[in-house]
Design a protein around this motif. Structure first.
Motif, short mmCIF file in Angstrom:
data_model
loop_
_atom_site.label_atom_id
_atom_site.label_comp_id
_atom_site.label_asym_id
_atom_site.label_seq_id
_atom_site.Cartn_x
_atom_site.Cartn_y
_atom_site.Cartn_z
N PHE A 44 -1.98 19.50 -12.75
CA PHE A 44 -3.21 20.60 -12.04
C PHE A 44 -3.13 20.81 -10.91
CE2 PHE A 44 -5.31 17.46 -14.78
CZ PHE A 44 -6.18 18.04 -15.82
N ALA A 45 -3.17 22.30 -10.76
CA ALA A 45 -2.58 23.13 -9.65
C ALA A 45 -3.75 23.60 -8.95
CB ALA A 45 -1.45 23.79 -10.01
N SER A 46 -3.12 24.01 -7.83
CA SER A 46 -4.46 24.53 -7.07
C SER A 46 -4.56 25.68 -6.97
CB SER A 46 -4.43 23.58 -5.02
OG SER A 46 -3.79 24.28 -4.20
N HIS A 47 -3.09 26.67 -6.48
CA HIS A 47 -2.74 27.63 -6.70
C HIS A 47 -2.40 28.37 -8.22
CE1 HIS A 47 -3.49 27.10 -3.02
NE2 HIS A 47 -4.12 28.26 -2.57
N GLY A 48 -1.82 29.30 -8.32
CA GLY A 48 -1.64 30.07 -9.61
C GLY A 48 0.34 29.95 -9.15
N TYR A 49 1.28 30.36 -10.47
CA TYR A 49 2.65 30.12 -10.00
C TYR A 49 2.98 31.41 -9.11
CZ TYR A 49 7.57 30.48 -10.17
OH TYR A 49 8.43 31.20 -10.08
N GLU A 59 1.04 16.90 -2.02
CA GLU A 59 0.49 17.11 -1.07
C GLU A 59 1.43 17.97 -1.40
OE1 GLU A 59 -2.62 18.16 -0.08
OE2 GLU A 59 -3.45 16.02 -1.40
N PRO A 60 1.31 19.86 -0.44
CA PRO A 60 2.06 20.66 -0.39
C PRO A 60 3.34 20.24 0.36
CG PRO A 60 0.13 21.87 0.28
CD PRO A 60 -0.02 19.74 0.42
N LYS A 61 3.32 19.25 1.57
CA LYS A 61 4.53 18.28 2.53
C LYS A 61 5.55 17.91 1.09
CE LYS A 61 1.90 14.68 4.05
NZ LYS A 61 1.57 14.38 3.02
N ASP A 62 4.43 17.78 0.37
CA ASP A 62 5.51 16.54 -0.64
C ASP A 62 6.26 16.87 -1.02
OD1 ASP A 62 3.47 14.29 0.25
OD2 ASP A 62 2.64 14.72 -0.52
N TRP A 63 7.48 16.43 -1.16
CA TRP A 63 9.12 16.88 -1.92
C TRP A 63 8.63 15.47 -3.19
CZ3 TRP A 63 13.20 20.30 -2.23
CH2 TRP A 63 13.97 20.01 -3.18
N HIS A 64 8.63 16.01 -4.22
CA HIS A 64 8.34 15.82 -5.63
C HIS A 64 9.72 15.68 -7.20
CE1 HIS A 64 5.97 19.20 -6.09
NE2 HIS A 64 6.27 18.96 -7.13
N HIS A 67 3.82 25.70 0.18
CA HIS A 67 3.64 26.47 1.02
C HIS A 67 2.26 25.65 1.31
CE1 HIS A 67 7.22 27.65 2.67
NE2 HIS A 67 7.94 28.28 1.99
N GLU A 68 1.39 25.51 0.00
CA GLU A 68 0.35 25.67 -0.25
C GLU A 68 -0.28 25.09 -1.42
OE1 GLU A 68 -1.72 29.41 0.29
OE2 GLU A 68 -0.58 30.50 1.36
N THR A 69 0.25 25.04 -2.54
CA THR A 69 -0.22 24.59 -3.37
C THR A 69 -0.07 23.29 -3.59
OG1 THR A 69 0.72 26.43 -5.09
CG2 THR A 69 0.26 24.05 -5.70
N ARG A 70 -1.01 22.49 -3.86
CA ARG A 70 -1.24 21.11 -4.16
C ARG A 70 -1.43 20.44 -5.94
NH1 ARG A 70 -6.83 19.57 -1.02
NH2 ARG A 70 -6.21 17.27 -0.94
N GLN A 71 -1.39 18.99 -6.13
CA GLN A 71 -0.72 19.32 -7.69
C GLN A 71 -1.56 17.76 -7.71
OE1 GLN A 71 3.77 19.59 -8.35
NE2 GLN A 71 2.61 21.62 -8.94
N ALA A 72 -1.85 18.10 -8.87
CA ALA A 72 -2.23 16.17 -9.15
C ALA A 72 -1.95 15.59 -10.80
CB ALA A 72 -3.84 16.24 -10.04
N MET A 92 0.60 -1.20 -0.27
CA MET A 92 -0.28 0.37 0.14
C MET A 92 1.03 1.08 -0.40
SD MET A 92 -3.36 0.44 0.96
CE MET A 92 -4.29 2.06 0.85
N SER A 93 0.72 1.84 -0.86
CA SER A 93 1.95 3.49 -1.05
C SER A 93 0.89 4.27 0.17
CB SER A 93 1.46 4.02 -2.59
OG SER A 93 2.06 5.25 -2.25
N ALA A 94 1.66 5.52 0.29
CA ALA A 94 1.45 6.53 1.26
C ALA A 94 1.12 7.36 1.17
CB ALA A 94 2.99 7.04 2.20
N PHE A 95 1.25 7.45 -0.70
CA PHE A 95 0.71 8.59 -1.68
C PHE A 95 -0.92 8.13 -1.71
CE2 PHE A 95 5.16 9.05 -0.43
CZ PHE A 95 5.39 9.62 -0.42
N THR A 96 -1.42 9.02 -2.61
CA THR A 96 -2.61 8.70 -3.32
C THR A 96 -2.53 8.68 -5.07
OG1 THR A 96 -3.66 9.67 -1.76
CG2 THR A 96 -4.88 10.08 -3.26
N LEU A 97 -2.89 6.87 -4.99
CA LEU A 97 -2.57 7.58 -6.64
C LEU A 97 -4.32 6.72 -6.99
CD1 LEU A 97 -0.94 7.58 -9.16
CD2 LEU A 97 -1.35 5.02 -8.42
N LEU A 98 -4.96 7.55 -8.03
CA LEU A 98 -6.86 7.85 -8.13
C LEU A 98 -6.48 7.14 -9.85
CD1 LEU A 98 -7.74 11.83 -7.51
CD2 LEU A 98 -7.84 9.86 -6.25
#
Length: 124
Positions: A106-111, A88-93, A50-55, A1-7
Motif C-alpha cells: 500500500f502506498a501513500s502516492h501514485g507511481y 518511510e520515505p527515508k528507508d532504503w528497502h 522522496h515522499e512515498t510511504r508504504q506498508a 526492539m526494532s528501529a522500524f515499525t511492524l504492525l
C-alpha cells in the motif's frame, strides 16, 4: 526492539477460517496498491523515496525486507498476513522473496519515477 515499525493487524478466526482487517491503522491514506509475486529467490526494491510511504504485507510465503534508514540496518522477515511493515520515505528497502511469496504493498502516492532514490546510504 526494532528501529522500524511492524504492525500486528487485527485478525478474527473461527472454524470457517481467518479474516485480517486493515482498517484505520495506517498513518497515511492509501493512494496506490500493488502486489509482487512470481519472484521466488529474487530481490526487488533497492531504493528509497522522496515522499512515498508504504506498508508491506506478505500475503503468502515469506519475504525478507532489508531496511536501512541511514542510521540502522535491519532484516525483517514478513511471514504472516497479519504483519505489516511500515516503510518511510527515508528507508532504503530491498526485498528477498521466498518460494510462492506474494507481497501486497500500500502506498501513500501514485507511481512517480522522480520520487525514487536509487542511491543507498554510504557507510564510513
Amino acid at each position: 526492539m526494532s528501529a522500524f515499525t511492524l504492525l500486528t493487524l487485527k485478525t478474527m478466526s473461527d472454524t470457517r477460517g481467518m479474516l485480517t482487517v486493515m482498517d484505520g491503522i495506517l498513518p497515511f491514506p492509501i493512494i496506490r496498491s500493488f502486489w509482487i509475486y512470481g519472484a521466488d529467490g529474487h530481490k526487488r526494491g533497492g531504493h528509497r523515496h522522496h515522499e512515498t510511504r508504504q506498508a508491506l504485507v506478505a500475503l503468502s510465503g515469506s519475504v525478507v525486507v532489508s531496511m536501512d534508514d541511514g542510521q540502522t540496518r535491519e532484516d525483517i522477515t514478513l511471514s504472516s498476513p497479519d504483519q505489516c511493515l511500515l516503510v518511510e520515505p527515508k528507508d532504503w528497502h530491498e526485498m528477498t522473496f521466498g518460494q510462492n511469496s506474494i507481497l501486497l504493498v500500500f502506498a501513500s502516492h501514485g507511481y512517480d519515477k522522480d520520487d525514487y532514490i536509487h542511491t543507498p546510504y554510504e557507510r564510513l
